[in-house]
Design a protein around this motif. Structure first.
Motif, short mmCIF file in Angstrom:
data_model
loop_
_atom_site.label_atom_id
_atom_site.label_comp_id
_atom_site.label_asym_id
_atom_site.label_seq_id
_atom_site.Cartn_x
_atom_site.Cartn_y
_atom_site.Cartn_z
N GLY A 180 0.82 -1.22 0.00
CA GLY A 180 0.00 0.00 0.00
C GLY A 180 0.84 1.26 0.00
N HIS A 181 2.13 1.13 -0.27
CA HIS A 181 3.04 2.27 -0.35
C HIS A 181 3.97 2.09 -1.55
N VAL A 182 4.62 3.18 -1.93
CA VAL A 182 5.71 3.05 -2.90
C VAL A 182 6.90 3.87 -2.39
N ARG A 183 8.09 3.37 -2.75
CA ARG A 183 9.29 4.14 -2.39
C ARG A 183 9.70 4.99 -3.57
N ILE A 184 9.93 6.27 -3.27
CA ILE A 184 10.45 7.21 -4.28
C ILE A 184 11.85 7.61 -3.82
N SER A 185 12.86 7.27 -4.61
CA SER A 185 14.24 7.66 -4.29
C SER A 185 14.51 8.99 -4.95
N TYR A 186 14.75 10.01 -4.13
CA TYR A 186 14.93 11.34 -4.73
C TYR A 186 16.39 11.78 -4.76
N CYS A 187 17.30 10.81 -4.82
CA CYS A 187 18.71 11.15 -5.04
C CYS A 187 18.91 11.27 -6.55
N VAL A 188 18.27 12.29 -7.10
CA VAL A 188 18.27 12.54 -8.55
C VAL A 188 18.45 14.04 -8.75
N PRO A 189 18.76 14.48 -9.98
CA PRO A 189 18.83 15.92 -10.21
C PRO A 189 17.47 16.57 -9.94
N THR A 190 17.49 17.76 -9.34
CA THR A 190 16.24 18.45 -8.98
C THR A 190 15.36 18.66 -10.22
N ALA A 191 16.00 18.88 -11.37
CA ALA A 191 15.22 19.12 -12.60
C ALA A 191 14.33 17.91 -12.90
N ARG A 192 14.79 16.70 -12.56
CA ARG A 192 13.96 15.53 -12.84
C ARG A 192 12.67 15.58 -12.00
N ILE A 193 12.80 16.06 -10.79
CA ILE A 193 11.62 16.14 -9.92
C ILE A 193 10.67 17.22 -10.45
N GLU A 194 11.26 18.34 -10.86
CA GLU A 194 10.41 19.43 -11.38
C GLU A 194 9.61 18.95 -12.60
N ARG A 195 10.28 18.18 -13.45
CA ARG A 195 9.58 17.71 -14.65
C ARG A 195 8.62 16.56 -14.32
N ALA A 196 8.90 15.84 -13.25
CA ALA A 196 8.07 14.68 -12.90
C ALA A 196 6.77 15.08 -12.20
N LEU A 197 6.76 16.24 -11.52
CA LEU A 197 5.58 16.57 -10.72
C LEU A 197 4.29 16.62 -11.56
N PRO A 198 4.31 17.25 -12.76
CA PRO A 198 3.07 17.22 -13.57
C PRO A 198 2.69 15.79 -13.98
N VAL A 199 3.67 14.92 -14.08
CA VAL A 199 3.36 13.53 -14.45
C VAL A 199 2.72 12.81 -13.26
N PHE A 200 3.23 13.05 -12.07
CA PHE A 200 2.57 12.52 -10.87
C PHE A 200 1.13 13.03 -10.80
N GLU A 201 0.95 14.30 -11.17
CA GLU A 201 -0.39 14.90 -11.12
C GLU A 201 -1.33 14.17 -12.10
N LYS A 202 -0.83 13.85 -13.31
CA LYS A 202 -1.65 13.10 -14.28
C LYS A 202 -2.05 11.75 -13.71
N LEU A 203 -1.07 11.11 -13.05
CA LEU A 203 -1.33 9.79 -12.46
C LEU A 203 -2.40 9.93 -11.36
N ALA A 204 -2.22 10.93 -10.49
CA ALA A 204 -3.17 11.13 -9.39
C ALA A 204 -4.57 11.41 -9.95
N ALA A 205 -4.62 12.17 -11.06
CA ALA A 205 -5.92 12.52 -11.64
C ALA A 205 -6.68 11.28 -12.09
N GLU A 206 -5.95 10.24 -12.50
CA GLU A 206 -6.62 9.00 -12.93
C GLU A 206 -7.38 8.34 -11.79
N TYR A 207 -7.06 8.68 -10.58
CA TYR A 207 -7.73 8.07 -9.42
C TYR A 207 -8.86 8.93 -8.88
N ARG A 208 -9.07 10.12 -9.47
CA ARG A 208 -10.11 11.00 -8.91
C ARG A 208 -11.47 10.68 -9.49
#
Ligand code: PLP
Length: 394
Positions: free
Chosen positions: A366-394
């Motif tokens: 019931g959880h997932v691990r997100i390893s954020y030892c990555v360049p900050t730019a990857r997180i910035e670009r990933a956030l809208p993608v997380f949002e798309k994923l979250a939207a699929e559950y609404r």
């Protein structure tokens, strides 16, 4: 006829490695910048300049026969004295070099402790969520892992479940704080309660139950969080440490086991740890990097990128409706999945080229691990993608 257990371990890829390999394949197809790989816990910041400078200085200035030769099995004496003094200054301990056994990273430190302690029939307690290699290491030492289910609301310790899991065969408890995968730091209250319970249980069963404190993430903490130094709370504690994460040099394979004087019969316990290292064929920890670690003992890599990444991800994911326990340290966060089946959630994320590791493998479905030892730019670009994923559950 081969050792089937070893064939299995050598053949099966972990879920983390599977995702990591998948990410590389996808990058070849859609471009690296379009794959949001949060699977693996490999430090993304370079080692501090002092690591290379000291390595170069040592290579230039040290007699090569000495530098590239065997050291004492437990490590070079001058190295161990330097480490002991640094630990005493930091934690108010009374270590000398004799309390320290240098190892091939924290993994080997754990294996030396487990093999040194384990007698037939012994059990080792592990709290979920947990680093999956513990099971491999415990079983490799001939022990049995007793997994305590997670305390979901804060990822501290479920003491009722813990009490139910301890018995006269319990030899040790592995405590990993800051924790991989939850990022959580066990509070002082948790450590005090654990220590009191283990003292009572040790007295009841007439033998010590050790704590093996696995703390390679000790320095990677945020917002001034204090990581209790467990030997200060519980005498029978062995500390496993490495510089893999704090100095960003996991490939150099350098760490130690500390066996404090307060451990019952500490010299015998130390001998058992050293004997395990011998029987596992480690001989000694890498000679050059023993010396580099000692020279850089008060340094860390620039950890500020992890702090920035953590803030971005935590705020971003919470804003999308994810529930996530506040991680006080490490470079992992461990949010609840938006459906009960974490493997299904991870698969759905994969369709967006978002690679996150299902929590089931860490003992916390019931959880997932997100390893954020990555360049900050990857997180910035990933956030809208997380949002798309979250939207699929609404
Ligand atoms: N313990 C934990 C909790 C870890 O996450 C890791 C590595 O990721 C290790 C131990 C092993 O570290 P090392 O590279 O020092 O062997």
């Amino acid at each position: 006829m081969l050792n089937e257990r070893m064939v299995g371990l050598g053949t099966a890829r972990s879920v983390i490695r599977e995702l990591f390999e998948y990410g590389k394949q996808r990058a070849a197809v859609v471009g690296e910048e379009n794959v949001f790989d949060f699977s693996i816990g490999n430090p993304s910041v370079p080692a501090p300049p002092s690591v290379n400078e000291e390595a170069i200085r040592l290579l230039r200035e040290t007699d090569p026969v000495l530098l590239h030769g065997y050291t004492s099995a437990s490590g070079d004496n001058a190295v161990k004295s330097t480490l002991a003094a640094a630990l005493n200054a930091r934690f108010g301990m009374d270590y000398t070099g004799d309390n320290l056994y240098c190892t091939v990273g924290a993994a080997a430190a754990l294996c030396c402790c487990l093999n040194g302690l384990c007698c037939p029939g012994d059990e080792f307690v592990v709290f979920a969520p947990y680093f999956p290699e513990y099971k491999v290491f415990i079983e490799g030492a001939g022990g049995k892992m007793t997994l305590i289910p997670p305390e979901i609301d804060g990822f501290q310790i479920d003491f009722a479940a813990f009490e139910a899991g301890v018995n006269e065969r319990t030899k040790a408890v592995i405590v990993n704080s800051p924790n991989n995968p939850s990022g959580v730091v066990y509070s002082e209250a948790t450590i005090q309660k654990l220590a009191a319970l283990l003292e009572a249980k040790s007295a009841e069963y007439g033998h010590p139950i050790y704590i093996i404190a696995d703390e390679p993430y000790r320095e990677i903490v945020y917002d001034g969080v204090d990581v209790p130094y467990i030997p200060k709370y519980y005498a029978n504690t062995l500390v496993c440490y490495s510089w893999s994460k704090s100095l960003s040099m996991p490939g150099e394979r350098i760490g130690y086991v500390a066996v404090p004087n307060a451990v019952e019969d500490w010299e015998l316990v130390f001998a058992a740890v050293a004997g395990a290292g011998r029987s596992l064929g480690y001989v000694n920890a890498p000679s050059l990097f023993q010396r580099v670690a000692a020279a850089c003992v008060n340094d860390t890599a620039d950890l500020s990128v992890y702090a920035a990444n953590r803030r971005l991800l935590l705020d971003g994911l919470r804003g999308m409706g994810f529930t996530c326990v506040e991680p006080g340290g490490t470079f992992y966060i461990f949010p609840r999945t938006l459906e009960a089946d974490d493997a299904a959630f991870s698969e759905r994320a994969k369709k967006h080229d978002l690679l996150v590791v299902p929590g089931s493998g860490f003992g916390a479905p019931g959880h997932v691990r997100i390893s954020y030892c990555v360049p900050t730019a990857r997180i910035e670009r990933a956030l809208p993608v997380f949002e798309k994923l979250a939207a699929e559950y609404r």
